[in-house]
Design an enzyme around this catalytic site. Sequence first.
Site, PDB file in Angstrom:
ATOM      1  N   HIS A  99       0.814  -1.216   0.000  1.00 48.90           N
ATOM      2  CA  HIS A  99       0.000   0.000   0.000  1.00 48.90           C
ATOM      3  C   HIS A  99       0.848   1.267   0.000  1.00 48.90           C
ATOM      4  O   HIS A  99       0.396   2.303  -0.496  1.00 48.90           O
ATOM      5  CB  HIS A  99      -0.945  -0.011   1.203  1.00 48.90           C
ATOM      6  CG  HIS A  99      -2.152  -0.866   0.998  1.00 48.90           C
ATOM      7  ND1 HIS A  99      -3.414  -0.508   1.425  1.00 48.90           N
ATOM      8  CD2 HIS A  99      -2.304  -2.071   0.396  1.00 48.90           C
ATOM      9  CE1 HIS A  99      -4.279  -1.451   1.092  1.00 48.90           C
ATOM     10  NE2 HIS A  99      -3.615  -2.417   0.479  1.00 48.90           N
ATOM     11  N   TRP A 125      -7.791 -16.389   2.662  1.00 43.77           N
ATOM     12  CA  TRP A 125      -7.905 -16.967   1.321  1.00 43.77           C
ATOM     13  C   TRP A 125      -7.495 -18.440   1.301  1.00 43.77           C
ATOM     14  O   TRP A 125      -8.018 -19.211   0.512  1.00 43.77           O
ATOM     15  CB  TRP A 125      -7.005 -16.213   0.342  1.00 43.77           C
ATOM     16  CG  TRP A 125      -7.450 -14.851  -0.039  1.00 43.77           C
ATOM     17  CD1 TRP A 125      -8.257 -14.509  -1.102  1.00 43.77           C
ATOM     18  CD2 TRP A 125      -7.104 -13.608   0.584  1.00 43.77           C
ATOM     19  NE1 TRP A 125      -8.431 -13.149  -1.163  1.00 43.77           N
ATOM     20  CE2 TRP A 125      -7.729 -12.568  -0.135  1.00 43.77           C
ATOM     21  CE3 TRP A 125      -6.313 -13.271   1.696  1.00 43.77           C
ATOM     22  CZ2 TRP A 125      -7.592 -11.228   0.197  1.00 43.77           C
ATOM     23  CZ3 TRP A 125      -6.180 -11.936   2.036  1.00 43.77           C
ATOM     24  CH2 TRP A 125      -6.811 -10.935   1.293  1.00 43.77           C
TER      25      TRP A 125
END
Length: 312
Positions: free
Chosen positions: A38, A178
């Site tokens: 980020h 995930w």
Amino acid sequence: MSKPGDYNAVRRDIAAQLKKPGYDDGSAGPVFVRLAWHSSGTYDAASDTGGSNGAGMRYEAEGGDPANAGLQHGRAFLEPVKEKHPWITYSDLWTLAGVVAIEEMGGPKIPWLPGRTDFVDDSKVPPRGRLPDGAQGADHLRFIFYRMGFNDQEIVALAGGHNLGRCHADRSGFQGPWVNNPTRFSNQFFKLLLNMEWKPKTLENGVSQFVYIDPEAEDHEEPLMMLPTDVALRDDPAFRPWVERYAKDKDLFFDHFSKAFAKLIELGIQRDASGKVTNTDNVKGGYHSAPKKSDEPTGPPRPHTAQRAAKL
């Protein structure tokens, strides 16, 4: 205090910060990777703004962005490293932390060079809205990543970072991991994306995601999840071949991920032939208090609606 330029000492101290009992899956590794991601993924090639220079998350304008909710934990975990090695800039520390975390969690070695500088005020912090929104589809992914200079293959390779970590409803709005082992870097994300039956589910907060519930799993086991952007990789005719290749060939994925991540953390950085940074619009900044909003235990979730996600 280490000698300035002793990046091996910094690497060792970053690695020592990875084990975090009581935090997500007992590891700070995934949040270090997200912090590096980020802090770099704000780059806009057209205007040559954003990127890994500056460590703009020290300021409210970037650190308080809902897209960066939760990253205050990663920044806080790295403060002891900064205190021990005050000569390293935050922008170098955050990107190096992502590289070290990936390697320590079994991933590929990633080239990393120092020389980034830190903003001294928030005048050059990039605008919000440049990071990916997991509720979107293939067109959104291309819009975001093409802006940075990535191609379709690199988009899919970088998505393999979803082998690590988990989503939090009070941060991104999504919930769950995930893969079954979210602190071990592998190509499992791609295998699961192709081979499991992912069913849409709307969470209590109205956010839509995809889930797989193993019928043989214990009741206490958390179901795995995929974002709408993940499923878009499987369904898009140009993205899917790379998903299939990475699912079959871990070595190929590791090689491509290493190159794409190295490119990511160099966005916005200009170097001469020797590797020295030549950016002249910045000087080394000092410590700045953590932004108010992102200094809270959790930040506000990004705005999502089930209706928008259902259109994907």
